[in-house]
Write a protein that holds these residues in place. Structure first.
Motif, PDB file in Angstrom:
ATOM      1  N   GLU A  24      30.611  93.579  87.197  1.00 34.83           N
ATOM      2  CA  GLU A  24      31.008  94.340  86.011  1.00 34.83           C
ATOM      3  C   GLU A  24      32.300  93.783  85.409  1.00 34.83           C
ATOM      4  OE1 GLU A  24      32.241  98.914  84.715  1.00 34.83           O
ATOM      5  OE2 GLU A  24      31.749  98.446  86.791  1.00 34.83           O
ATOM      6  N   ARG A  25      33.257  93.470  86.270  1.00 32.17           N
ATOM      7  CA  ARG A  25      34.542  92.918  85.813  1.00 32.17           C
ATOM      8  C   ARG A  25      34.335  91.596  85.083  1.00 32.17           C
ATOM      9  NH1 ARG A  25      38.264  90.522  83.962  1.00 32.17           N
ATOM     10  NH2 ARG A  25      40.256  90.031  84.961  1.00 32.17           N
TER      11      ARG A  25
ATOM     12  N   ASP B  38      31.723  89.791  77.255  1.00 34.21           N
ATOM     13  CA  ASP B  38      31.030  90.844  76.526  1.00 34.21           C
ATOM     14  C   ASP B  38      30.689  90.358  75.126  1.00 34.21           C
ATOM     15  OD1 ASP B  38      29.927  93.371  76.475  1.00 34.21           O
ATOM     16  OD2 ASP B  38      31.681  94.262  75.514  1.00 34.21           O
TER      17      ASP B  38
ATOM     18  N   CYS C 269      31.529  90.502  83.683  1.00 34.33           N
ATOM     19  CA  CYS C 269      30.747  90.717  82.465  1.00 34.33           C
ATOM     20  C   CYS C 269      31.646  91.125  81.301  1.00 34.33           C
ATOM     21  CB  CYS C 269      29.678  91.781  82.699  1.00 34.33           C
ATOM     22  SG  CYS C 269      28.231  91.196  83.621  1.00 34.33           S
ATOM     23  N   GLU C 270      32.723  91.847  81.608  1.00 35.76           N
ATOM     24  CA  GLU C 270      33.656  92.261  80.565  1.00 35.76           C
ATOM     25  C   GLU C 270      34.298  91.059  79.875  1.00 35.76           C
ATOM     26  OE1 GLU C 270      36.467  94.723  82.535  1.00 35.76           O
ATOM     27  OE2 GLU C 270      35.108  96.442  82.720  1.00 35.76           O
ATOM     28  N   THR C 271      34.439  89.955  80.604  1.00 33.84           N
ATOM     29  CA  THR C 271      35.107  88.781  80.037  1.00 33.84           C
ATOM     30  C   THR C 271      34.203  88.004  79.080  1.00 33.84           C
ATOM     31  OG1 THR C 271      34.446  87.229  81.789  1.00 33.84           O
ATOM     32  CG2 THR C 271      36.410  88.570  82.183  1.00 33.84           C
TER      33      THR C 271
END
Length: 240
Positions: A74-75, A81, A77-79
């Motif tokens: 998840e962390r 997005d 994937c945020e980078t």
């Protein structure tokens, strides 16, 4: 059963995160690599056990042993997005459904053998342990219905007594004392995961091998009934 090895030179605390892993996932996706493969490769490069990012504390390694890979996914994937298909990303992060069907060996090679071992610790120590509690809960409810007694008052303590030989409250108090955590009414998600993993190790230390094997099988069967894999290799659920 996974090795519970806290001494693996896998993670080091680095509050700023891992720039190399973040750069890799961005560049690999921009270069045309499938985002899921790029993500797993970046996970293999990651070196932080926990970090604070955008006002949120991420804990990727529970008790120094159990790798919460979806938290790190998840962390990362945020980078990137905006570069990922939303439906595939949501399916992975919320339902554990990967966009590619990799073999266990392929998955292991992408994230690295050390992380894979600690990933198994998370699977058995948290995912299966949670499923075991649900399975025992269903057993007790079925017994109550069969006997014509539908009162579910204090069912949690019945479940914990049957599984661990003590009440949930007593176990939680012991866990918090051992870890020097405050005795409070609420519990945050990270602490809940730690408590679940602590209970798993408590069972290993207090139950005989036959009981441990039986409970593990019960938890795995519960996962199969739920149709849940959280992207853990399917044969972990189907072959055990």
């Amino acid at each position: 059963m996974a090795n519970l090895d806290k001494q693996l030179p896998l993670f080091q605390l680095a509050p700023a995160g891992d720039t190399k892993a973040i750069e890799h996932v961005r560049q690999a996706i921009a270069g045309g690599k499938h985002w899921y493969i790029a993500l797993l490769e970046a996970i293999g490069l990651w070196s932080s056990a926990e970090e604070a990012n955008n006002g949120r504390v991420h804990c990727y390694l529970i008790d120094g042993e159990a790798f919460d890979w979806l938290e790190l996914a998840e962390r990362l994937c945020e980078t990137v997005d905006g570069s990922l298909p939303d439906n595939e990303k949501m399916a992975l992060l919320f339902h554990g459904e990967p966009p590619l069907d990799l073999t266990t060996e392929e998955f292991k090679q992408l994230i690295g053998s050390n992380k894979y071992r600690q990933y198994l610790n998370y699977f058995y120590g948290i995912t299966v342990e949670e499923a075991l509690i649900l399975a025992v809960q269903e057993e007790i409810r079925k017994e109550k219905r069969t006997s014509g007694y539908d009162n579910e008052h204090d069912i949690d303590n019945e479940v914990y007594q049957r599984t661990y030989g003590d009440t949930k409250t007593a176990l939680l108090n012991s866990f918090r004392r051992e870890n020097d955590y405050p005795q409070r009414r609420s519990i945050i998600l990270t602490e809940l995961k730690e408590f679940t993993y602590w209970r798993f190790k408590y069972r290993l230390n207090h139950c005989d091998k036959a009981r441990i094997a039986s409970d593990t099988k019960k938890g795995l069967e519960q996962l199969k009934r739920q149709g849940t894999n959280h992207n853990f290799p399917r044969k972990l659920v189907t072959d055990k």
